[in-house]
Write an enzyme that holds these catalytic residues in place. Structure first.
Site, PDB file in Angstrom:
ATOM      1  N   HIS A   1      -8.202  -3.840  -7.415  1.00  0.00           N
ATOM      2  CA  HIS A   1      -7.933  -3.188  -6.130  1.00  0.00           C
ATOM      3  C   HIS A   1      -9.233  -3.109  -5.322  1.00  0.00           C
ATOM      4  O   HIS A   1      -9.903  -2.070  -5.309  1.00  0.00           O
ATOM      5  CB  HIS A   1      -7.368  -1.785  -6.381  1.00  0.00           C
TER       6      HIS A   1
ATOM      7  N   TYR B   1     -18.534  13.182 -12.736  1.00  0.00           N
ATOM      8  CA  TYR B   1     -18.475  14.369 -13.581  1.00  0.00           C
ATOM      9  C   TYR B   1     -17.144  14.498 -14.329  1.00  0.00           C
ATOM     10  O   TYR B   1     -17.066  15.193 -15.330  1.00  0.00           O
ATOM     11  CB  TYR B   1     -18.671  15.642 -12.740  1.00  0.00           C
TER      12      TYR B   1
ATOM     13  N   ARG C   1       0.790  -1.228   0.000  1.00  0.00           N
ATOM     14  CA  ARG C   1       0.000   0.000   0.000  1.00  0.00           C
ATOM     15  C   ARG C   1       0.826   1.284   0.000  1.00  0.00           C
ATOM     16  O   ARG C   1       0.621   2.153  -0.833  1.00  0.00           O
ATOM     17  CB  ARG C   1      -0.948  -0.001   1.216  1.00  0.00           C
TER      18      ARG C   1
END
Length: 482
Positions: free
Chosen positions: A78, A122, A32
């Protein structure tokens, strides 16, 4: 209670806590928080870019909704939710955060003032030339591919990385018990340093610093002093003092002057910076500024401070550096995964890790191309032998009861392999003409030359390094585009 076959093991709670915490911390470190020194990416970044590649989001193609990209990344590679994937995607598209963007964003991706990006439904994104170069030759068995979390797909453990991305873009992250904070560098300077190490692995850090003297941050600014840079380059740790660039300009009123800030330190929020300067003015900590305003626009950053009459500009500049974030300290911690282990590396080792990775990539790619060329040449040998004995081949095929018997007869009569016999049986009539034989012979001769070249490359590290040198030199020429 019924016996269900369970076994109870007695274990000291301290030992169990220690082992469990160590396993957790190594998972965070490797999976990570820390980048790989070979391609400069964390697993989340790598998976996002790979998912975008699978969606064919090339630099010249159309943008796709970030919701689609985040959804595919979460669903296929993921599984930590779109909410944690989208911020990583956004950062790779922010030109004030990345020295060389890996994602080309369309829409509101936030601002240097700390404004949040628009919702993922968006915004749209596609790959940049830089990220395409990171993934170039990914389909030629250049890196290890492993099963994803549910073993339905394959994903790369690392990218081929045509340029040293870790030092080009830098990285930051906090793991368990350790942290990394690697500054970005100018790609042209970085390539020059890489070429030095390619020519001579014994190149010293001092020689590297002659062509790559210091980090180069995307927001500009000035590095004050050289001690921190030297420490970071030599030991992997150092404290670099960054200052914003402040210019003095005369106004129409000859008695007044302005201070113009058009470069600020890396990772400094412009909106917070302006508020802090305003607070210093209101608190009378800085008394020489009459007016403060933000004139930044799409053409660049611009903070204007009108000075009072008779004020000495240099005094105000020193106060701004002392009390505001126009001067900050960047703590370099050059920590990354080297062969799967976290390691603090100096600048020489970081570049060397990338070169070693590229040598392995070039060799694996060459072996892939060699196997492909040899397989094709093997088939062409069968074609040429069949055309040279065309009448007998046709006779055997016409007399055979079925395909399998024809194949067996061809293999026995002309010593064809199974692949060659199948290829001959798949030939079309027009391919048996003299003109087609010339084409097959020409292709076969070209393949022999390529096979000889591939074998020479695999036998010579110098040729491998020459290939890398040519590739990074090309990257050097396209540095501004990437």
């Amino acid at each position: 209670m019924a016996d269900i076959g369970e076994t109870v093991l007695l274990r000291n709670v301290e030992d169990e806590m220690k082992d469990s915490y160590l396993r957790y911390s190594m998972s965070v470190i490797i999976s990570r928080a820390l980048p790989d020194a070979r391609d400069g990416l964390k697993p989340s970044q790598r998976r996002i870019l790979y998912a975008m590649r699978q969606l064919n989001l090339s630099p010249g193609g159309k943008h796709r909704k970030c919701a689609k990209i985040a959804g595919d990344t979460s669903g296929d590679y993921h599984p930590h939710g779109e909410g944690v994937i989208y911020p990583t995607l956004v950062r790779m598209a922010q030109d004030w955060a990345m020295r060389y963007n890996l994602v080309d964003g369309q829409g509101n991706f936030g601002s240097i003032d700390g404004d949040p990006p628009a919702a993922m439904r968006y915004t749209e994104a596609r790959l940049t030339h830089a990220s395409v170069q990171l993934m170039e030759d990914l389909d030629k068995d250049t890196v290890e591919m492993v099963p994803n979390y549910d073993e339905t797909k394959k994903e790369p453990t690392v990218f081929p990385a045509k340029f040293p991305n870790l030092l080009a873009n830098g990285s930051s992250g906090i793991a368990v018990g350790m942290a990394t904070n690697i500054p970005p560098h100018n790609l042209n300077e970085l390539i020059a340093a890489t070429l030095l190490l390619l020519d001579d692995p014994r190149t010293s850090i001092e020689q590297i610093m002659e062509v790559m003297p210091a980090p180069d941050f995307p927001t500009g600014g000035i590095i004050c002093g050289y001690r921190g840079v030297k420490e970071a380059f030599h030991t992997g740790r150092g404290r670099i003092i960054l200052r914003g660039l402040i210019r003095i300009e005369d106004t129409k009123d000859s008695d007044r002057q302005q201070l113009i800030v058009d470069e600020i330190p890396y990772n400094v929020n412009k909106g917070v910076l302006i508020k802090r300067i305003a607070d210093l003015i209101n608190d009378k900590t800085i008394v020489g500024i009459a007016d403060l305003r933000d004139e930044s626009d799409k053409d660049g950053l611009r903070i204007v401070m009108d000075l009072k009459k008779g004020v000495i500009p240099e005094v105000v500049i020193n106060q701004l550096y002392k009390f505001s974030d126009l001067q900050v300290t960047f703590g370099c911690i050059m920590l990354a995964l080297d062969n799967g282990r976290p390691r603090i590396m100096n600048i020489h080792r970081m570049i060397s890790v990338w070169i070693e990775h590229r040598i392995d990539v070039i060799r694996r790619r060459t072996r892939f191309e060699l196997a492909k060329a040899e397989a094709r040449a093997h088939v062409l040998e069968g074609y040429l032998r069949a055309i040279d004995n065309l009448d007998e081949v046709v006779k055997i095929i016409r007399a055979a009861a079925d395909r399998d018997s024809a194949k067996g007869e061809l293999m026995q009569r002309f010593a064809f392999t199974d692949r060659q016999a199948n290829a001959v049986l798949d030939l079309r009539l027009y391919q048996l003409t003299g003109l087609e034989r010339d084409k097959i012979q020409a292709e076969y001769d070209e393949l022999q030359q390529r096979i000889a070249y591939y074998r020479a490359v695999l036998a010579s590290e110098k040729m491998v390094r020459d290939i890398i040198r040519e590739a990074v030199s090309y990257t050097h020429l396209r540095a501004h585009e990437t």
